[in-house]
Scaffold this motif. Structure first.
Motif, PDB file in Angstrom:
ATOM      1  N   ILE A  86      51.881  58.459   1.130  1.00  0.00           N
ATOM      2  CA  ILE A  86      51.815  57.346   2.077  1.00  0.00           C
ATOM      3  C   ILE A  86      51.362  56.068   1.397  1.00  0.00           C
ATOM      4  CG2 ILE A  86      50.465  56.448   4.027  1.00  0.00           C
ATOM      5  CD1 ILE A  86      50.836  59.091   5.410  1.00  0.00           C
ATOM      6  N   PHE A  87      50.420  56.163   0.466  1.00  0.00           N
ATOM      7  CA  PHE A  87      49.885  54.945  -0.147  1.00  0.00           C
ATOM      8  C   PHE A  87      50.919  54.224  -0.995  1.00  0.00           C
ATOM      9  CE2 PHE A  87      49.375  57.549  -3.851  1.00  0.00           C
ATOM     10  CZ  PHE A  87      49.382  56.669  -4.915  1.00  0.00           C
TER      11      PHE A  87
ATOM     12  N   SER B 191      51.358  58.850   9.695  1.00  0.00           N
ATOM     13  CA  SER B 191      52.800  59.043   9.793  1.00  0.00           C
ATOM     14  C   SER B 191      53.230  58.820  11.242  1.00  0.00           C
ATOM     15  CB  SER B 191      53.186  60.445   9.324  1.00  0.00           C
ATOM     16  OG  SER B 191      52.514  61.426  10.081  1.00  0.00           O
ATOM     17  N   THR B 192      54.374  58.151  11.403  1.00  0.00           N
ATOM     18  CA  THR B 192      54.828  57.805  12.752  1.00  0.00           C
ATOM     19  C   THR B 192      56.071  58.579  13.168  1.00  0.00           C
ATOM     20  OG1 THR B 192      56.116  55.959  11.874  1.00  0.00           O
ATOM     21  CG2 THR B 192      53.876  55.482  12.648  1.00  0.00           C
ATOM     22  N   GLY B 193      56.461  59.542  12.373  1.00  0.00           N
ATOM     23  CA  GLY B 193      57.598  60.373  12.757  1.00  0.00           C
ATOM     24  C   GLY B 193      58.877  59.890  12.117  1.00  0.00           C
ATOM     25  N   PRO B 194      59.950  60.534  12.423  1.00  0.00           N
ATOM     26  CA  PRO B 194      60.115  61.521  13.478  1.00  0.00           C
ATOM     27  C   PRO B 194      59.392  62.817  13.127  1.00  0.00           C
ATOM     28  CG  PRO B 194      62.090  61.432  12.155  1.00  0.00           C
ATOM     29  CD  PRO B 194      61.176  60.357  11.645  1.00  0.00           C
ATOM     30  N   GLY B 195      59.176  63.612  14.149  1.00  0.00           N
ATOM     31  CA  GLY B 195      58.495  64.872  13.924  1.00  0.00           C
ATOM     32  C   GLY B 195      57.990  65.494  15.196  1.00  0.00           C
ATOM     33  N   ASN B 196      57.093  66.423  15.030  1.00  0.00           N
ATOM     34  CA  ASN B 196      56.474  67.191  16.092  1.00  0.00           C
ATOM     35  C   ASN B 196      55.800  66.246  17.099  1.00  0.00           C
ATOM     36  OD1 ASN B 196      54.498  68.588  17.557  1.00  0.00           O
ATOM     37  ND2 ASN B 196      53.954  69.901  15.849  1.00  0.00           N
ATOM     38  N   PHE B 197      56.259  66.258  18.344  1.00  0.00           N
ATOM     39  CA  PHE B 197      55.759  65.316  19.343  1.00  0.00           C
ATOM     40  C   PHE B 197      54.254  65.442  19.574  1.00  0.00           C
ATOM     41  CE2 PHE B 197      54.882  64.162  23.815  1.00  0.00           C
ATOM     42  CZ  PHE B 197      55.170  62.816  23.731  1.00  0.00           C
TER      43      PHE B 197
ATOM     44  N   ASN C 140      36.787  49.173  12.833  1.00  0.00           N
ATOM     45  CA  ASN C 140      37.282  47.801  12.722  1.00  0.00           C
ATOM     46  C   ASN C 140      38.027  47.590  11.398  1.00  0.00           C
ATOM     47  OD1 ASN C 140      37.731  45.208  13.663  1.00  0.00           O
ATOM     48  ND2 ASN C 140      35.893  44.400  12.664  1.00  0.00           N
ATOM     49  N   CYS C 141      38.940  48.528  11.119  1.00  0.00           N
ATOM     50  CA  CYS C 141      39.730  48.435   9.898  1.00  0.00           C
ATOM     51  C   CYS C 141      41.218  48.521  10.251  1.00  0.00           C
ATOM     52  CB  CYS C 141      39.326  49.524   8.907  1.00  0.00           C
ATOM     53  SG  CYS C 141      39.724  51.202   9.396  1.00  0.00           S
ATOM     54  N   PRO C 142      42.098  48.112   9.346  1.00  0.00           N
ATOM     55  CA  PRO C 142      43.531  48.123   9.627  1.00  0.00           C
ATOM     56  C   PRO C 142      44.087  49.529   9.828  1.00  0.00           C
ATOM     57  CG  PRO C 142      43.048  46.824   7.668  1.00  0.00           C
ATOM     58  CD  PRO C 142      41.787  47.525   8.048  1.00  0.00           C
ATOM     59  N   LEU C 143      45.064  49.630  10.729  1.00  0.00           N
ATOM     60  CA  LEU C 143      45.815  50.853  10.952  1.00  0.00           C
ATOM     61  C   LEU C 143      47.223  50.606  10.405  1.00  0.00           C
ATOM     62  CD1 LEU C 143      46.175  53.653  12.227  1.00  0.00           C
ATOM     63  CD2 LEU C 143      46.770  52.497  14.364  1.00  0.00           C
ATOM     64  N   VAL C 144      47.665  51.454   9.479  1.00  0.00           N
ATOM     65  CA  VAL C 144      48.952  51.264   8.820  1.00  0.00           C
ATOM     66  C   VAL C 144      49.907  52.375   9.256  1.00  0.00           C
ATOM     67  CG1 VAL C 144      50.136  51.045   6.608  1.00  0.00           C
ATOM     68  CG2 VAL C 144      47.755  50.291   6.836  1.00  0.00           C
ATOM     69  N   PRO C 145      50.919  52.039  10.074  1.00  0.00           N
ATOM     70  CA  PRO C 145      51.911  53.052  10.461  1.00  0.00           C
ATOM     71  C   PRO C 145      52.937  53.233   9.345  1.00  0.00           C
ATOM     72  CG  PRO C 145      52.395  50.975  11.538  1.00  0.00           C
ATOM     73  CD  PRO C 145      51.138  50.768  10.740  1.00  0.00           C
ATOM     74  N   VAL C 146      53.261  54.474   9.021  1.00  0.00           N
ATOM     75  CA  VAL C 146      54.197  54.751   7.943  1.00  0.00           C
ATOM     76  C   VAL C 146      55.248  55.748   8.440  1.00  0.00           C
ATOM     77  CG1 VAL C 146      54.447  55.578   5.578  1.00  0.00           C
ATOM     78  CG2 VAL C 146      52.348  54.414   6.269  1.00  0.00           C
ATOM     79  N   PRO C 147      56.543  55.362   8.438  1.00  0.00           N
ATOM     80  CA  PRO C 147      57.599  56.289   8.866  1.00  0.00           C
ATOM     81  C   PRO C 147      57.686  57.509   7.939  1.00  0.00           C
ATOM     82  CG  PRO C 147      58.412  54.034   8.813  1.00  0.00           C
ATOM     83  CD  PRO C 147      57.067  54.029   8.147  1.00  0.00           C
TER      84      PRO C 147
END
Length: 157
Positions: free
Chosen positions: A24-25, A106-112, A130-137
């Protein structure tokens, strides 16, 4: 199948080299976030969560280097093993949850159900710290393992 973390109770399960969370990084958004963070005095410590697949993973990344990674061995039972895995990983690496400077998920696709648990956990951690949230497909993370492959890469889940 994916995610990073290291604890004695959680053994890494490589998927073509390493769990998804560890990858992810390497995402461009996450890399940009890390570059922006270098101006701060507190070292960058990123927690990566992957619950989109049957076997999740956790990872702890400090300044672009994977410190620990592990797989969540209880298939599709993230509700009971995700936070204990995070706690064990932080404890074994000598960090506290308050040391985290970003959370990637991880934002999916995948197990709901797995996605809902992972996203809710990541959002709660990021909001409370109070830190950033990073969505990663998830598909981008899987495909990123082959950056120099001469042919198009397709991911089958």
């Amino acid at each position: 199948m994916l995610i990073i973390a290291v604890a004695q109770a959680f053994q890494p399960v490589p998927i073509i080299g390493r769990p998804v969370a560890a990858e992810i990084f390497k995402d461009d958004l996450t890399a940009g976030l890390m570059r922006l963070h270098k101006s701060r005095q507190k070292p960058m410590l990123l927690l990566a969560l992957d619950t989109a697949t049957a076997t999740g993973s956790l990872a702890l990344v400090a300044d672009g280097q994977v410190l620990t990674e592990s797989s969540l061995e209880s298939h599709n039972d993230y509700l009971t093993c995700l936070m204990p895995g995070v706690e064990a990983m932080l404890r074994n690496s000598g960090h506290a949850v308050t040391d985290l400077t970003a959370v990637a998920v991880s934002t999916g696709p995948g197990n709901f159900t797995g996605l809902r648990i992972g996203l809710a956990t990541a959002k709660t951690l990021a909001w409370s710290l109070n830190c950033p949230l990073v969505p990663v497909p998830t598909l981008e993370v899987l495909a990123a393992r082959f950056p120099f492959y001469p042919h198009p890469v397709g991911v089958i889940m």
